[in-house]
Motif scaffolding. Structure first.
Motif, PDB file in Angstrom:
ATOM      1  N   ASN A 180      -5.895   9.298 -13.338  1.00  0.00           N
ATOM      2  CA  ASN A 180      -6.604  10.700 -13.622  1.00  0.00           C
ATOM      3  C   ASN A 180      -7.022  10.587 -15.215  1.00  0.00           C
ATOM      4  OD1 ASN A 180      -3.956  10.202 -14.855  1.00  0.00           O
ATOM      5  ND2 ASN A 180      -3.556  12.338 -15.089  1.00  0.00           N
ATOM      6  N   LEU A 181      -7.566   9.574 -15.653  1.00  0.00           N
ATOM      7  CA  LEU A 181      -7.732   9.254 -16.849  1.00  0.00           C
ATOM      8  C   LEU A 181      -8.813  10.541 -17.424  1.00  0.00           C
ATOM      9  CD1 LEU A 181      -8.580   5.288 -17.405  1.00  0.00           C
ATOM     10  CD2 LEU A 181      -6.324   6.821 -17.675  1.00  0.00           C
ATOM     11  N   ASP A 182      -9.840  10.988 -16.708  1.00  0.00           N
ATOM     12  CA  ASP A 182     -10.745  12.155 -16.986  1.00  0.00           C
ATOM     13  C   ASP A 182      -9.933  13.511 -17.359  1.00  0.00           C
ATOM     14  OD1 ASP A 182     -12.862  10.403 -17.207  1.00  0.00           O
ATOM     15  OD2 ASP A 182     -13.539  10.813 -15.023  1.00  0.00           O
ATOM     16  N   GLU A 183      -8.601  13.493 -16.499  1.00  0.00           N
ATOM     17  CA  GLU A 183      -8.106  14.644 -16.532  1.00  0.00           C
ATOM     18  C   GLU A 183      -6.639  14.793 -17.326  1.00  0.00           C
ATOM     19  OE1 GLU A 183      -8.952  13.385 -13.275  1.00  0.00           O
ATOM     20  OE2 GLU A 183     -11.033  14.650 -13.681  1.00  0.00           O
ATOM     21  N   MET A 184      -6.518  13.478 -17.960  1.00  0.00           N
ATOM     22  CA  MET A 184      -5.102  13.520 -18.611  1.00  0.00           C
ATOM     23  C   MET A 184      -4.753  14.457 -19.539  1.00  0.00           C
ATOM     24  SD  MET A 184      -5.026   9.585 -20.042  1.00  0.00           S
ATOM     25  CE  MET A 184      -3.830   9.850 -21.408  1.00  0.00           C
ATOM     26  N   THR A 185      -3.630  15.064 -19.511  1.00  0.00           N
ATOM     27  CA  THR A 185      -3.164  16.248 -20.376  1.00  0.00           C
ATOM     28  C   THR A 185      -1.810  15.926 -21.031  1.00  0.00           C
ATOM     29  OG1 THR A 185      -2.129  17.205 -18.420  1.00  0.00           O
ATOM     30  CG2 THR A 185      -4.089  17.729 -19.034  1.00  0.00           C
ATOM     31  N   PRO A 186      -1.726  14.647 -22.033  1.00  0.00           N
ATOM     32  CA  PRO A 186      -0.455  14.332 -22.820  1.00  0.00           C
ATOM     33  C   PRO A 186      -0.021  15.555 -23.361  1.00  0.00           C
ATOM     34  CG  PRO A 186      -2.297  13.541 -23.919  1.00  0.00           C
ATOM     35  CD  PRO A 186      -2.762  14.144 -22.760  1.00  0.00           C
ATOM     36  N   SER A 187       1.328  15.461 -23.464  1.00  0.00           N
ATOM     37  CA  SER A 187       1.995  16.678 -24.351  1.00  0.00           C
ATOM     38  C   SER A 187       3.630  16.444 -24.493  1.00  0.00           C
ATOM     39  CB  SER A 187       2.538  17.821 -23.146  1.00  0.00           C
ATOM     40  OG  SER A 187       3.187  17.418 -22.340  1.00  0.00           O
ATOM     41  N   HIS A 209      -7.462  13.995 -25.430  1.00  0.00           N
ATOM     42  CA  HIS A 209      -6.595  14.369 -24.181  1.00  0.00           C
ATOM     43  C   HIS A 209      -6.533  12.770 -23.574  1.00  0.00           C
ATOM     44  CE1 HIS A 209      -9.743  13.590 -20.850  1.00  0.00           C
ATOM     45  NE2 HIS A 209     -10.518  13.379 -21.960  1.00  0.00           N
ATOM     46  N   ARG A 210      -7.104  11.844 -23.890  1.00  0.00           N
ATOM     47  CA  ARG A 210      -6.927  10.426 -23.504  1.00  0.00           C
ATOM     48  C   ARG A 210      -5.877   9.591 -24.625  1.00  0.00           C
ATOM     49  NH1 ARG A 210     -11.919   7.118 -20.327  1.00  0.00           N
ATOM     50  NH2 ARG A 210     -11.978   8.846 -18.663  1.00  0.00           N
ATOM     51  N   LEU A 211      -5.365  10.160 -25.536  1.00  0.00           N
ATOM     52  CA  LEU A 211      -4.187   9.691 -26.361  1.00  0.00           C
ATOM     53  C   LEU A 211      -2.952  10.090 -25.878  1.00  0.00           C
ATOM     54  CD1 LEU A 211      -4.139   8.325 -29.097  1.00  0.00           C
ATOM     55  CD2 LEU A 211      -4.032  10.564 -30.123  1.00  0.00           C
ATOM     56  N   TYR A 230      -3.880   4.585 -26.613  1.00  0.00           N
ATOM     57  CA  TYR A 230      -5.369   5.417 -26.194  1.00  0.00           C
ATOM     58  C   TYR A 230      -5.976   4.798 -25.145  1.00  0.00           C
ATOM     59  CZ  TYR A 230      -9.768   7.632 -27.066  1.00  0.00           C
ATOM     60  OH  TYR A 230     -11.179   8.137 -26.902  1.00  0.00           O
ATOM     61  N   GLU A 231      -6.358   5.689 -24.236  1.00  0.00           N
ATOM     62  CA  GLU A 231      -6.833   5.264 -22.897  1.00  0.00           C
ATOM     63  C   GLU A 231      -8.454   5.586 -22.843  1.00  0.00           C
ATOM     64  OE1 GLU A 231      -5.447   3.700 -20.630  1.00  0.00           O
ATOM     65  OE2 GLU A 231      -3.150   3.774 -21.404  1.00  0.00           O
ATOM     66  N   GLY A 232      -8.901   5.901 -23.902  1.00  0.00           N
ATOM     67  CA  GLY A 232     -10.576   5.783 -23.987  1.00  0.00           C
ATOM     68  C   GLY A 232     -11.261   4.861 -24.553  1.00  0.00           C
ATOM     69  N   GLU A 233     -12.525   4.833 -24.718  1.00  0.00           N
ATOM     70  CA  GLU A 233     -13.309   3.906 -25.380  1.00  0.00           C
ATOM     71  C   GLU A 233     -12.817   2.872 -26.206  1.00  0.00           C
ATOM     72  OE1 GLU A 233     -16.110   2.980 -23.662  1.00  0.00           O
ATOM     73  OE2 GLU A 233     -16.114   4.887 -22.186  1.00  0.00           O
ATOM     74  N   ALA A 234     -12.874   1.583 -25.992  1.00  0.00           N
ATOM     75  CA  ALA A 234     -12.292   0.719 -26.894  1.00  0.00           C
ATOM     76  C   ALA A 234     -12.623   0.881 -28.325  1.00  0.00           C
ATOM     77  CB  ALA A 234     -12.418  -0.631 -26.320  1.00  0.00           C
ATOM     78  N   ALA A 235     -13.949   1.184 -28.571  1.00  0.00           N
ATOM     79  CA  ALA A 235     -14.508   1.174 -29.802  1.00  0.00           C
ATOM     80  C   ALA A 235     -14.100   2.463 -30.565  1.00  0.00           C
ATOM     81  CB  ALA A 235     -15.932   1.430 -29.845  1.00  0.00           C
ATOM     82  N   ASP A 236     -13.368   3.481 -29.942  1.00  0.00           N
ATOM     83  CA  ASP A 236     -12.890   4.719 -30.582  1.00  0.00           C
ATOM     84  C   ASP A 236     -11.861   4.078 -31.316  1.00  0.00           C
ATOM     85  OD1 ASP A 236     -14.717   6.151 -29.206  1.00  0.00           O
ATOM     86  OD2 ASP A 236     -13.282   7.070 -27.818  1.00  0.00           O
ATOM     87  N   ASN A 265      -5.420   0.640 -30.979  1.00  0.00           N
ATOM     88  CA  ASN A 265      -5.318   1.650 -30.142  1.00  0.00           C
ATOM     89  C   ASN A 265      -4.045   1.669 -29.404  1.00  0.00           C
ATOM     90  OD1 ASN A 265      -7.526   3.069 -30.892  1.00  0.00           O
ATOM     91  ND2 ASN A 265      -8.921   2.035 -29.055  1.00  0.00           N
ATOM     92  N   TYR A 266      -3.126   0.820 -29.943  1.00  0.00           N
ATOM     93  CA  TYR A 266      -1.820   0.736 -29.093  1.00  0.00           C
ATOM     94  C   TYR A 266      -0.573   0.719 -30.199  1.00  0.00           C
ATOM     95  CZ  TYR A 266       0.745  -1.288 -25.405  1.00  0.00           C
ATOM     96  OH  TYR A 266       1.988  -1.308 -24.405  1.00  0.00           O
TER      97      TYR A 266
END
Length: 357
Positions: A180-187, A209-211, A230-236, A265-266
């Motif tokens: 669900n990477l596009d809909e992640m909702t960490p909390s 939301h991908r953090l 972080y589960e987004g783009e590696a360059a972010d 990112n880890y």
């Protein structure tokens, strides 16, 4: 004693330790064999418990000198053991339809064990509740208030749990795929230990939301610090370390740009020194341990340790660290210096190091 689903054999490498000596718990792999190890600040092993799968982290009951080691997600086994090796370890098995996420916590009186778990068919996080006196019999569960609960800590009031819901949906049938990477909702959620009531929930900004919020520690001020992956783009390069004070919005800290870049990112683990005034965060991908002032969030420096992840406080204000390359090292935070206390190149220490005593 081989556990996590295996046959029972006797514990190995039994030594004695002074009552005042702090002990450290970590999972390791050596020559394809997995174990839970108990050792002192010099890296001298007191005993080990062979297990069938990679271990991850621990719940610790310091008052009663007991601990539970959880295997790595999506693991279904754990083991309750006496850290002084006075009793036989007790294997535990996750409930049907549940698996462990590798972390847990005891209630302050040691009567209950709470474990972060996945209700994977329903796609929701839960906290399994276990009666310790009844041989850690599972007596119920609470909703974690999110998806993918990883770490959980007990707040200073002794009755509120803080849960890091990583937001990542997984299912054991899909071999670790993040669904669900596009809909992640960490909390971060705060749950009443006795009733299971969700008493507070906070989320990061929508653009983050991908953090995935993964690991937690409570500082000297009763404030929760968290480390993210972080589960987004590696360059972010989003900030990976934050803190949350009850009733407020979470605050993130990036530190120097070169440090943030080096973390890759880890963040793999979070700890505080014995004063609770300094927060340490580790990145095995970046080979870096960083330090943060708990009062201000200011970055205090860093120490390099290749594949270093496990961190726990030492008596002298420093920390003990372990690496996937077999190093156990004492770190002087004030000078950002590292001194190896044990080198076992054939050993891979897993992500977490916990102190008791």
């Amino acid at each position: 004693m081989a556990l996590f689903g295996g046959l029972l054999v006797a514990p190995a490498n039994v030594l004695a330790a002074p009552d005042s000596e702090p002990l450290f718990l970590a999972a390791r792999t050596e020559a394809g064999r997995h174990a839970i190890a108990v050792f002192d600040s010099r890296g001298s092993e007191l005993f080990s418990i062979p297990v069938d799968a990679r271990g991850h982290s621990f719940a610790i009951d310091a008052r009663n000198r007991m601990a539970v080691a959880f295997d790595r997600a999506p693991g279904t086994h754990a083991v309750l053991f006496d850290v002084d090796n006075r009793k036989d370890p007790l294997p535990l098995v996750a409930a049907p339809g549940r698996h462990f996420f590798g972390h847990g916590i005891f209630s302050s009186d040691g009567k209950l064990l709470l474990a972060s778990e996945n209700d994977y068919d329903e796609g929701r996080g839960v906290l399994g509740v276990y009666d310790v006196a009844a041989g850690c019999r599972r007596i119920g569960e609470f909703a974690s208030g999110g998806v993918g609960p990883h770490d959980v800590v007990l707040m200073p009031d002794g009755r509120t749990l803080c849960v890091a819901n990583g937001g990542i949906l997984t299912h054991p049938d899909y071999d670790g795929i993040k669904l669900n990477l596009d809909e992640m909702t960490p909390s971060l959620t705060y749950v009443d230990l006795h009733s299971g009531e969700l008493v507070e929930e906070v989320r990061l900004a929508p653009e983050l939301h991908r953090l995935s919020i993964r690991h937690l520690v409570v500082d000297a001020y009763g404030v929760v610090w968290f480390g993210c992956q972080y589960e987004g783009e590696a360059a972010d390069r989003p900030p990976l370390v934050g803190r949350h004070r009850r009733g407020e919005e979470p605050v993130l800290f990036a530190g120097p740009a070169e440090t943030l870049r080096a973390l890759d990112n880890y963040v793999g683990s979070v700890a505080v020194d014995l004063s609770g005034e300094i927060v340490a965060t580790s990145s095995p991908l970046g080979g870096l341990i960083t330090y943060w002032d708990a009062a201000t969030g200011r970055n205090l420096g860093q120490t390099s340790l290749a594949d270093g992840c496990g961190i726990a406080p030492l008596q002298d204000g420093g920390i003990l660290a372990t690496s996937g390359r077999g190093t156990i090292a004492a770190v002087d935070i004030a000078r950002s210096r590292l001194r190896s206390v044990a080198e076992q190149p054939a050993v891979g220490w897993d992500n977490h190091l916990r102190r008791i005593g």
